[in-house]
Write a protein that holds these residues in place. Structure first.
Motif, PDB file in Angstrom:
ATOM      1  N   LEU A   1       0.615  -0.958  -0.257  1.00 38.89           N
ATOM      2  CA  LEU A   1      -0.060  -0.037  -0.026  1.00 38.89           C
ATOM      3  C   LEU A   1       0.660   1.071   0.085  1.00 38.89           C
ATOM      4  N   SER A   2       0.585   2.496  -0.528  1.00 36.09           N
ATOM      5  CA  SER A   2       1.250   3.271  -0.538  1.00 36.09           C
ATOM      6  C   SER A   2       0.765   4.638  -0.066  1.00 36.09           C
ATOM      7  N   VAL A   3       1.223   4.553   0.840  1.00 33.27           N
ATOM      8  CA  VAL A   3       0.911   5.870   1.924  1.00 33.27           C
ATOM      9  C   VAL A   3       2.054   7.320   1.764  1.00 33.27           C
ATOM     10  N   ARG A   4       0.970   7.980   2.414  1.00 32.35           N
ATOM     11  CA  ARG A   4       1.913   9.310   3.435  1.00 32.35           C
ATOM     12  C   ARG A   4       2.596   8.976   4.586  1.00 32.35           C
ATOM     13  N   GLU A   5       3.625   9.555   4.771  1.00 28.67           N
ATOM     14  CA  GLU A   5       3.596   9.231   6.067  1.00 28.67           C
ATOM     15  C   GLU A   5       1.939   9.099   6.757  1.00 28.67           C
ATOM     16  N   SER A   6       1.966  10.669   7.046  1.00 28.11           N
ATOM     17  CA  SER A   6       1.081  10.745   8.188  1.00 28.11           C
ATOM     18  C   SER A   6      -0.251   9.830   7.697  1.00 28.11           C
ATOM     19  N   GLN A   7      -0.145   8.991   6.702  1.00 27.51           N
ATOM     20  CA  GLN A   7      -1.363   8.110   6.640  1.00 27.51           C
ATOM     21  C   GLN A   7      -0.818   6.910   7.477  1.00 27.51           C
ATOM     22  N   ARG A   8       0.065   6.561   7.695  1.00 30.19           N
ATOM     23  CA  ARG A   8       0.491   5.106   8.328  1.00 30.19           C
ATOM     24  C   ARG A   8      -0.193   4.933   9.047  1.00 30.19           C
ATOM     25  N   ASP A   9      -0.463   5.242  10.224  1.00 28.99           N
ATOM     26  CA  ASP A   9      -1.455   4.341  11.336  1.00 28.99           C
ATOM     27  C   ASP A   9      -2.336   4.781  10.705  1.00 28.99           C
ATOM     28  N   ASP A  10      -3.366   5.203  10.173  1.00 27.90           N
ATOM     29  CA  ASP A  10      -4.994   5.314  10.200  1.00 27.90           C
ATOM     30  C   ASP A  10      -5.839   3.461  10.071  1.00 27.90           C
ATOM     31  N   THR A  11      -6.241   3.604  10.948  1.00 34.00           N
ATOM     32  CA  THR A  11      -7.161   2.779  10.746  1.00 34.00           C
ATOM     33  C   THR A  11      -7.521   1.706   9.654  1.00 34.00           C
ATOM     34  N   LEU A  12      -7.663   2.173   8.439  1.00 31.39           N
ATOM     35  CA  LEU A  12      -7.556   1.008   7.365  1.00 31.39           C
ATOM     36  C   LEU A  12      -6.601   0.937   6.736  1.00 31.39           C
TER      37      LEU A  12
END
Length: 199
Positions: free
Chosen positions: A52-63
């Motif tokens: 999954l490609s994510v931004r740093e701020s998205q790493r720990d979100d539930t989804l």
């Protein structure tokens, strides 16, 4: 494994800001499942490894937290950031790059893309049914695309489609409506109605 044929990994792009939708597109549910997870299951079934490609701020979100991730190592420049980050993490791999907001996409479309793959060129992509140009976000990017994508990034040009246009790309016919995406609340409502009519 044939040394001339790179392994095929999957990259699901989920790092967009979803500004037009005004909420996280990846979390929107169609047929009872967040579209990010639906796309993940499709991609995971047809590639050797999947990220999954994510931004740093998205790493720990539930989804997103429970899935294998590649965090963007580039500024928020759109899909090119995710593709470049993945290519640099696993330079030996080809990448089946997929947007997470394609509610009409089915497994058959991905299988037909993989069946048509030519590892001797730079990329294999579908043609857009809207403008006849390559669809970069449901496409196979071979390792050889990295140099041009990085060169364009360094020059301030972040459009992955233009990279495919300038590359040796095998273009496949548009797969009907399978690559129609949803960017606004109005488009989402229309898609919900369309899916209900197909049920």
């Amino acid at each position: 494994m044939n040394a001339s044929r790179p392994p095929l990994y999957g990259l699901l792009l989920s790092g967009g800001a979803s500004q037009r939708m005004r909420q996280d597109k990846a979390a929107l549910a169609y047929r009872g499942e967040p579209q990010l997870l639906r796309a993940w299951h499709l991609l995971e079934a047809v590639t050797e490894r999947c990220f999954l490609s994510v931004r740093e701020s998205q790493r720990d979100d539930t989804l997103r937290a429970g899935l294998p991730q590649i965090v963007d190592s580039y500024d928020a420049i759109g899909p090119a950031a995710g593709i470049l980050s993945a290519q640099e993490r696993y330079p030996e791999a080809a990448w089946l790059v997929l947007a997470c907001d394609l509610p009409l996409l089915g497994a058959d479309t991905l299988r037909s893309l993989i069946a048509a793959r030519d590892a001797g060129v730079d990329a294999t992509a579908f043609t857009s049914r809207h403008d006849g140009l390559p669809e970069p976000l449901c496409a196979i990017w071979e390792p050889s695309t990295h140099a041009l994508l990085k060169q364009r990034y360094d020059a301030g040009s972040y459009c992955p489609r233009k990279t495919l246009i300038q590359s040796r790309t095998v273009l496949l016919p548009a797969p009907g409506e399978a690559l129609d995406n949803v960017n606004t609340p109005e488009e989402r409502e229309a898609m919900q109605h369309r899916l209900e009519s197909l049920a």
